[in-house]
Design a protein around this motif. Sequence first.
Motif, PDB file in Angstrom:
ATOM      1  N   TYR A 301       0.809  -1.219   0.000  1.00  0.00           N
ATOM      2  CA  TYR A 301       0.000   0.000   0.000  1.00  0.00           C
ATOM      3  C   TYR A 301       0.847   1.276   0.000  1.00  0.00           C
ATOM      4  O   TYR A 301       0.667   2.142  -0.868  1.00  0.00           O
ATOM      5  CB  TYR A 301      -0.964  -0.012   1.194  1.00  0.00           C
ATOM      6  CG  TYR A 301      -1.807   1.235   1.301  1.00  0.00           C
ATOM      7  CD1 TYR A 301      -2.881   1.436   0.436  1.00  0.00           C
ATOM      8  CD2 TYR A 301      -1.517   2.210   2.245  1.00  0.00           C
ATOM      9  CE1 TYR A 301      -3.655   2.581   0.513  1.00  0.00           C
ATOM     10  CE2 TYR A 301      -2.281   3.360   2.337  1.00  0.00           C
ATOM     11  CZ  TYR A 301      -3.352   3.544   1.467  1.00  0.00           C
ATOM     12  OH  TYR A 301      -4.106   4.684   1.553  1.00  0.00           O
ATOM     13  N   LYS A 305       1.235   3.801  -3.210  1.00  0.00           N
ATOM     14  CA  LYS A 305       0.756   5.164  -2.982  1.00  0.00           C
ATOM     15  C   LYS A 305       1.859   6.178  -3.230  1.00  0.00           C
ATOM     16  O   LYS A 305       1.625   7.236  -3.832  1.00  0.00           O
ATOM     17  CB  LYS A 305       0.232   5.283  -1.549  1.00  0.00           C
ATOM     18  CG  LYS A 305      -0.417   6.631  -1.258  1.00  0.00           C
ATOM     19  CD  LYS A 305      -1.013   6.678   0.133  1.00  0.00           C
ATOM     20  CE  LYS A 305      -1.688   8.021   0.390  1.00  0.00           C
ATOM     21  NZ  LYS A 305      -2.281   8.072   1.753  1.00  0.00           N
ATOM     22  N   ARG A 308       2.412   6.435  -6.971  1.00  0.00           N
ATOM     23  CA  ARG A 308       1.297   7.162  -7.590  1.00  0.00           C
ATOM     24  C   ARG A 308       1.402   8.659  -7.338  1.00  0.00           C
ATOM     25  O   ARG A 308       1.125   9.474  -8.219  1.00  0.00           O
ATOM     26  CB  ARG A 308      -0.032   6.626  -7.041  1.00  0.00           C
ATOM     27  CG  ARG A 308      -0.400   5.242  -7.522  1.00  0.00           C
ATOM     28  CD  ARG A 308      -0.748   5.258  -8.986  1.00  0.00           C
ATOM     29  NE  ARG A 308      -1.261   3.967  -9.423  1.00  0.00           N
ATOM     30  CZ  ARG A 308      -1.547   3.669 -10.676  1.00  0.00           C
ATOM     31  NH1 ARG A 308      -1.368   4.574 -11.631  1.00  0.00           N
ATOM     32  NH2 ARG A 308      -1.996   2.470 -11.014  1.00  0.00           N
ATOM     33  N   ARG A 309       1.827   9.023  -6.134  1.00  0.00           N
ATOM     34  CA  ARG A 309       2.013  10.442  -5.833  1.00  0.00           C
ATOM     35  C   ARG A 309       3.117  11.026  -6.679  1.00  0.00           C
ATOM     36  O   ARG A 309       3.038  12.180  -7.129  1.00  0.00           O
ATOM     37  CB  ARG A 309       2.317  10.610  -4.342  1.00  0.00           C
ATOM     38  CG  ARG A 309       2.402  12.057  -3.887  1.00  0.00           C
ATOM     39  CD  ARG A 309       2.671  12.121  -2.399  1.00  0.00           C
ATOM     40  NE  ARG A 309       1.614  11.454  -1.639  1.00  0.00           N
ATOM     41  CZ  ARG A 309       1.675  11.244  -0.337  1.00  0.00           C
ATOM     42  NH1 ARG A 309       2.746  11.641   0.351  1.00  0.00           N
ATOM     43  NH2 ARG A 309       0.680  10.650   0.279  1.00  0.00           N
TER      44      ARG A 309
END
Length: 314
Positions: A301, A305, A308-309
């Motif tokens: 996770y 994340k 993706r950021r």
Amino acid sequence: MTQAVITPPASSTRPAGVPKPGAPSRRERASHPAWFLLPALAVLGVFFFVPTIFNFVYAFTDWSGFKSEINPVGFDNFTELAGSGTLFSSLRVTLVYALLVAIFQNVFGLVLAVLLERDNVLNRAVRAVFFVPVLMSALAVGYVFQALLKPEGALNDVLGLLVGSDVTIPWLGSTTWTIVVVALIHAWKWMGLSMLIYLAGLKTMPQDVLEAARIDGATPWKTFWTIRFPLLAPAVTFSVSTALLGSMNGFDVVQATTEGGPARTTEILNIFIYRTFGQGLFAQATTMSLVLFLMVALIAYPVIKLLRRREEVL
């Protein structure tokens, strides 16, 4: 004066039970292709979902090969494993191994993608050659490299011919560098997949942006690091995530090359689980697999994340 006749809408005069124009009939709905998913879902449920559920159940029991009864023991298995230094050692080795594989696989894949980006006969042939290991069995790859890297293996024979003397380097016998060698083998097997991922990213870049950079006088090196590499962010996210999470569940390459040695320096968690299960300690092995599942989920996770950021920023 002629009075206009207003025709009611077709929907108000449609008899009951008659479908709307273009809507699927009852026969079409009954034979929808989604029904063909049922056999696959049944196989997935029997061989994945049901074992996963039982994995959570048996982790809280005393299931073993030395007794016929299975009794609940609560969190005793977790407490026992927490007090064992071997589990944490295997977790540490697993994380180091996964990190090394992710770095090597993505660096090699990106370099190959850049070098083989042009579409010509030679590059297509070389791409196919580097993709062949992806199609091979990981266990077979491990056994091949295990034979090559023996002290009396082919690699030392070639080096002996080059230097003119006998070479007997134990490539898989170092307690410090063996994990790096095994990670390189794992990365070599899967770098063809990363190569294709990065090739797809390079081929779908907007050409007008690259053309504008060339007109402005940017060198190929500067264009790559300031424009092309940032545009590869989605490909980096996918490739790094699959490499990292896939290597955390690795087993075949390590088992075939070192079996967790020397001195357990390459004993990743799946090797530890395999040994524990082979000793008849089924509940403990199940608990370890549950710990691995939770560790992968907890790492996946934040990593995804973060990547993706990074895509949003770039």
